[in-house]
Design an enzyme around this catalytic site. Structure first.
Site, PDB file in Angstrom:
ATOM      1  N   HIS A 218       0.832  -1.203   0.000  1.00 25.92           N
ATOM      2  CA  HIS A 218       0.000   0.000   0.000  1.00 25.92           C
ATOM      3  C   HIS A 218       0.863   1.247   0.000  1.00 25.92           C
ATOM      4  O   HIS A 218       0.442   2.311   0.406  1.00 25.92           O
ATOM      5  CB  HIS A 218      -0.907   0.022   1.232  1.00 25.92           C
ATOM      6  CG  HIS A 218      -1.777  -1.173   1.309  1.00 25.92           C
ATOM      7  ND1 HIS A 218      -1.451  -2.284   2.032  1.00 25.92           N
ATOM      8  CD2 HIS A 218      -2.938  -1.446   0.690  1.00 25.92           C
ATOM      9  CE1 HIS A 218      -2.394  -3.199   1.882  1.00 25.92           C
ATOM     10  NE2 HIS A 218      -3.300  -2.704   1.069  1.00 25.92           N
ATOM     11  N   ASP A 396      -1.125   4.679   5.606  1.00 27.87           N
ATOM     12  CA  ASP A 396      -1.328   4.630   4.160  1.00 27.87           C
ATOM     13  C   ASP A 396      -2.102   5.845   3.668  1.00 27.87           C
ATOM     14  O   ASP A 396      -2.802   5.777   2.664  1.00 27.87           O
ATOM     15  CB  ASP A 396      -2.048   3.340   3.780  1.00 27.87           C
ATOM     16  CG  ASP A 396      -3.364   3.211   4.523  1.00 27.87           C
ATOM     17  OD1 ASP A 396      -3.586   3.998   5.472  1.00 27.87           O
ATOM     18  OD2 ASP A 396      -4.167   2.356   4.161  1.00 27.87           O
ATOM     19  N   ASP A 398      -4.767   7.574   4.478  1.00 30.55           N
ATOM     20  CA  ASP A 398      -6.208   7.607   4.204  1.00 30.55           C
ATOM     21  C   ASP A 398      -7.064   7.882   5.440  1.00 30.55           C
ATOM     22  O   ASP A 398      -8.284   7.881   5.342  1.00 30.55           O
ATOM     23  CB  ASP A 398      -6.671   6.298   3.548  1.00 30.55           C
ATOM     24  CG  ASP A 398      -6.538   5.099   4.491  1.00 30.55           C
ATOM     25  OD1 ASP A 398      -5.975   5.269   5.590  1.00 30.55           O
ATOM     26  OD2 ASP A 398      -6.982   4.008   4.121  1.00 30.55           O
ATOM     27  N   HIS A 399      -6.452   8.121   6.591  1.00 33.00           N
ATOM     28  CA  HIS A 399      -7.286   8.177   7.796  1.00 33.00           C
ATOM     29  C   HIS A 399      -8.304   9.314   7.739  1.00 33.00           C
ATOM     30  O   HIS A 399      -9.479   9.120   8.039  1.00 33.00           O
ATOM     31  CB  HIS A 399      -6.419   8.280   9.055  1.00 33.00           C
ATOM     32  CG  HIS A 399      -7.234   8.207  10.303  1.00 33.00           C
ATOM     33  ND1 HIS A 399      -8.045   7.128  10.587  1.00 33.00           N
ATOM     34  CD2 HIS A 399      -7.418   9.094  11.326  1.00 33.00           C
ATOM     35  CE1 HIS A 399      -8.676   7.357  11.741  1.00 33.00           C
ATOM     36  NE2 HIS A 399      -8.311   8.536  12.195  1.00 33.00           N
ATOM     37  N   GLY A 400      -7.853  10.496   7.326  1.00 34.96           N
ATOM     38  CA  GLY A 400      -8.794  11.617   7.226  1.00 34.96           C
ATOM     39  C   GLY A 400      -9.880  11.347   6.196  1.00 34.96           C
ATOM     40  O   GLY A 400     -11.055  11.678   6.404  1.00 34.96           O
ATOM     41  N   GLY A 487      -9.929  -5.293  17.831  1.00 35.28           N
ATOM     42  CA  GLY A 487      -8.643  -5.054  17.165  1.00 35.28           C
ATOM     43  C   GLY A 487      -7.462  -5.743  17.832  1.00 35.28           C
ATOM     44  O   GLY A 487      -6.383  -5.804  17.260  1.00 35.28           O
ATOM     45  N   ARG A 544      -1.273  -0.633  10.767  1.00 29.23           N
ATOM     46  CA  ARG A 544      -0.257  -0.514   9.725  1.00 29.23           C
ATOM     47  C   ARG A 544       1.058   0.058  10.239  1.00 29.23           C
ATOM     48  O   ARG A 544       2.131  -0.279   9.755  1.00 29.23           O
ATOM     49  CB  ARG A 544      -0.744   0.417   8.614  1.00 29.23           C
ATOM     50  CG  ARG A 544      -1.907  -0.125   7.837  1.00 29.23           C
ATOM     51  CD  ARG A 544      -2.198   0.822   6.690  1.00 29.23           C
ATOM     52  NE  ARG A 544      -3.536   0.601   6.142  1.00 29.23           N
ATOM     53  CZ  ARG A 544      -3.840  -0.361   5.294  1.00 29.23           C
ATOM     54  NH1 ARG A 544      -2.926  -1.220   4.910  1.00 29.23           N
ATOM     55  NH2 ARG A 544      -5.062  -0.491   4.824  1.00 29.23           N
ATOM     56  N   ASP A 557      -0.101   9.103  16.462  1.00 27.78           N
ATOM     57  CA  ASP A 557      -1.004   8.125  15.855  1.00 27.78           C
ATOM     58  C   ASP A 557      -2.247   8.823  15.293  1.00 27.78           C
ATOM     59  O   ASP A 557      -2.919   9.568  16.012  1.00 27.78           O
ATOM     60  CB  ASP A 557      -1.430   7.087  16.894  1.00 27.78           C
ATOM     61  CG  ASP A 557      -2.428   6.122  16.298  1.00 27.78           C
ATOM     62  OD1 ASP A 557      -2.042   5.380  15.382  1.00 27.78           O
ATOM     63  OD2 ASP A 557      -3.599   6.133  16.719  1.00 27.78           O
ATOM     64  N   GLY A 559      -5.253   7.740  14.508  1.00 28.49           N
ATOM     65  CA  GLY A 559      -6.524   7.376  15.157  1.00 28.49           C
ATOM     66  C   GLY A 559      -6.651   8.011  16.534  1.00 28.49           C
ATOM     67  O   GLY A 559      -7.752   8.394  16.951  1.00 28.49           O
TER      68      GLY A 559
END
Ligand code: ADP
Ligand code: MG
Length: 579
Positions: A218, A396, A398-400, A487, A544, A557, A559
């Protein structure tokens, strides 16, 4: 960077349509990013795989006779949401003797496929899964649960697919898949990164004279960055790792020299050339070499080498006929019962349930909850780029994007929830995040909202400050446990839990002190922000970022940052309402 695309938001759908239109005899679409075999064979085990898109021809290119029965795609590099995976399973479960899910080892994929498997089992479907973890760049041979699933996955599709096509029962197909997983190892390298269209920026950067050893599929950074070397030296290093991981001596292997999307065949041939020389010097016999773009990473300039240790059974399965867009060999006899399916009306998986419902006026506590969630959705939209940037160095990128997509789906739902109790509003928002968002954060945040919803189920839960603080503290601690369960992370692993735990403790403390709601939430927001900040020096052990090992140190982090943002937004929104 320049790309052959139209609009970033149309890419995934147009990729699927492009494949389906090009190979109508082999594959057809049954829902958003859900592709199945045109000729469905009944009375066999069906194989379902998938994951975020951007790895073409994986996975939809392996749907067809002798390989997959369905491929489920998510947004580029983002695990598909549960609803889509369920749609894939539902499309191939009827008249099947079982369903096997082939999952690559990423938190988001593992969680979302697991939730879909549980839902399928509840419907009486015999459903099981395997997790592919062939990347030796991460974790030691005894820490395989930390390893990513990469190009070796294609061998799992091929061998398990051949076993399923031969009519083997579910347990047997699973055994074959696990045998491949136990015997395949892979490692990759990149010399230039790739750019997710929706992110618009490369997932990592490399100077002109640098390479990234151990790169993930990724565009996650690899394990080590070095000055460029001749390709033979790169192959030497990769094979050193791969050959040290399991004992290949005296065995024959299938070699996969896989291009990452931006590597021309002539360069792959140089790789294959040296792989053969090294293997011969190490007394490892090459049974067959597969060379080409089998599982890519958009346009990344990279390659990986996979070695599958063989026995007679695996050789037979690799040799069995296959007829798919990306893997064709032998005479794939279409069984008599394999007539093309009737074109049932495609199931619209991503129907927007809520947007057309006329808005009733919400009142009281429900209105408060709806207003607060709207404020959170605004905040996630406003901070989208910032959260995505945090996900760039250790994830990778894409969190936002995931958070903004999730909360905009939740917002679309809100008008239809005006007549519901606060608990139901939160639970439905949670279910929307779980089922529609994908990635790891979708199901994790979904769990958070659902658990807080459960804690607010009493009619008087928000009737006084005292009740509200008590119920929210209880909800957050239930959410904490739920996220841990789903998780498998613990505090200190550098995840959202590191912001949730201090917020939960602050709320609990505020409850003990009889603090007013506004104050309790402000303290929880302070604690969450401090918790997010405190993730900077931590080394990631989950998600990741864990693939980076020590290189994850020094970054916040994403998140944990998004949870701190959520908590602050809730605190501010409640304070504003109280004025
Ligand atoms: P993905 O990792 O699938 O790309 P996101 O980028 O949206 O999903 O979310 C990444 C965030 O998810 C991480 O920053 C981390 O806080 C959180 N996360 C990842 N894995 C776990 C886990 N196992 N437990 C708790 N939180 C996790
Ligand atoms: Mg991410």
């Amino acid at each position: 960077m320049k790309k052959f695309i139209n609009r970033p938001e149309d890419v995934e759908r147009q990729v699927v349509d492009g494949y389906v239109k090009s190979y109508p005899a082999l594959i057809r679409k049954v829902g958003d990013d859900v592709v199945v075999r045109t000729h469905r064979k009944r009375g066999k085990v069906t194989l379902v795989s998938g994951g975020g898109m951007g790895h073409e021809p994986a996975h939809l290119g392996y749907v067809g006779t002798g390989m997959l029965d369905a491929a489920v795609g998510g947004a580029i590099y983002t695990s598909p949401a549960v609803d889509r995976i369920s749609a894939g399973i539902e499309a191939v479960a009827p008249d099947a003797t079982g369903v096997l899910l082939v999952v690559k080892n990423y938190t988001g994929d593992v969680i979302n496929f697991r939730l879909a498997e549980e839902a399928a089992r509840e419907e009486g479907v015999a459903c099981d899964h395997v997790v592919v973890n062939d990347d030796v760049a991460v974790g030691t041979p005894t820490q395989r649960e930390q390893r990513r699933g990469v190009a070796g996955t294609v061998f799992v599709h091929k061998c398990a697919g051949a076993a399923a096509e031969a009519g083997e029962p579910l347990a047997e197909v699973k055994r074959v898949a696990e045998k491949v997983i136990d015997n395949v190892r892979t490692m990759g390298v990149a010399i230039a990164p790739c750019t997710v269209p929706a992110a618009g920026k490369p997932g990592f950067t490399l100077a002109d004279d640098e390479m990234e050893i151990g790169v993930g599929i990724h565009g996650e950074p690899g394990i080590r960055r070095e000055k460029m070397e001749p390709v033979d030296a790169m192959v030497d290093e990769i094979l050193d790792h791969v050959l040290a991981d399991i004992d290949y001596a005296g065995h024959e292997v299938a070699v996969l020299v896989n291009g990452a999307g931006g590597t021309p065949d002539y360069e792959l041939a140089l790789v294959a050339n040296h792989v053969h020389d090294v293997l011969s010097a190490r007394h490892v016999g090459v049974w067959h070499t597969y060379m080409g773009n089998y599982l890519t990473s958009l346009e990344m300039r990279g390659f990986s080498v996979s070695l599958l240790r063989l026995d007679d059974e695996l050789k037979d399965l690799l040799s069995a006929p296959a007829d798919t867009p990306a893997w064709q060999q032998g005479e794939a006899n279409l069984a008599e019962d394999a007539a093309p399916e009737e074109d049932a009306a495609p199931k619209q998986v991503a129907a927007s349930e809520a947007s057309n419902v006329p808005a009733a006026e919400a009142t009281g506590a429900t209105k408060a909850v709806i207003d607060v969630i709207s404020a959170v959705a605004d905040a996630m939209g406003a901070h989208k780029d910032e959260l995505t940037e945090l996900d760039q160095p250790i994830g990778d990128s894409d969190h936002g994007i995931n958070m903004a997509r999730g909360f905009s789906a939740a917002r679309a739902l809100l008008p239809s929830l005006a007549g519901e109790a606060p608990a139901a509003v939160l639970k439905k928002v949670g279910s929307t995040l779980v089922s529609k968002v994908g990635g790891s954060s979708g199901p994790l945040y979904g769990t958070l909202f659902r658990k807080v919803g459960v804690a607010l189920k009493g009619d008087d839960s928000l009737a006084s400050d005292e009740n509200a603080v008590r119920c929210l503290a209880a909800g957050l601690s239930k959410a904490f446990v739920g996220i841990e369960d789903l998780g498998g992370a613990k505090p200190g692993d550098k995840t959202m839990l590191d912001a949730i735990q201090p917020a939960m403790e602050a709320l609990e403390h505020a409850r003990g002190e009889d603090a007013p709601l506004v104050e309790a939430l402000a303290q929880a927001a302070d604690a969450a922000e401090a918790g997010a900040e405190a993730t900077v020096p931590l080394q990631a052990r989950k998600g990741r970022a864990s693939y980076l090992g020590e290189r994850s140190v020094g970054h916040k982090d994403p998140g944990a940052a998004s949870f701190a943002l959520l908590m602050r937004t809730v605190a501010n929104a409640v304070a504003t309402r109280a004025k």
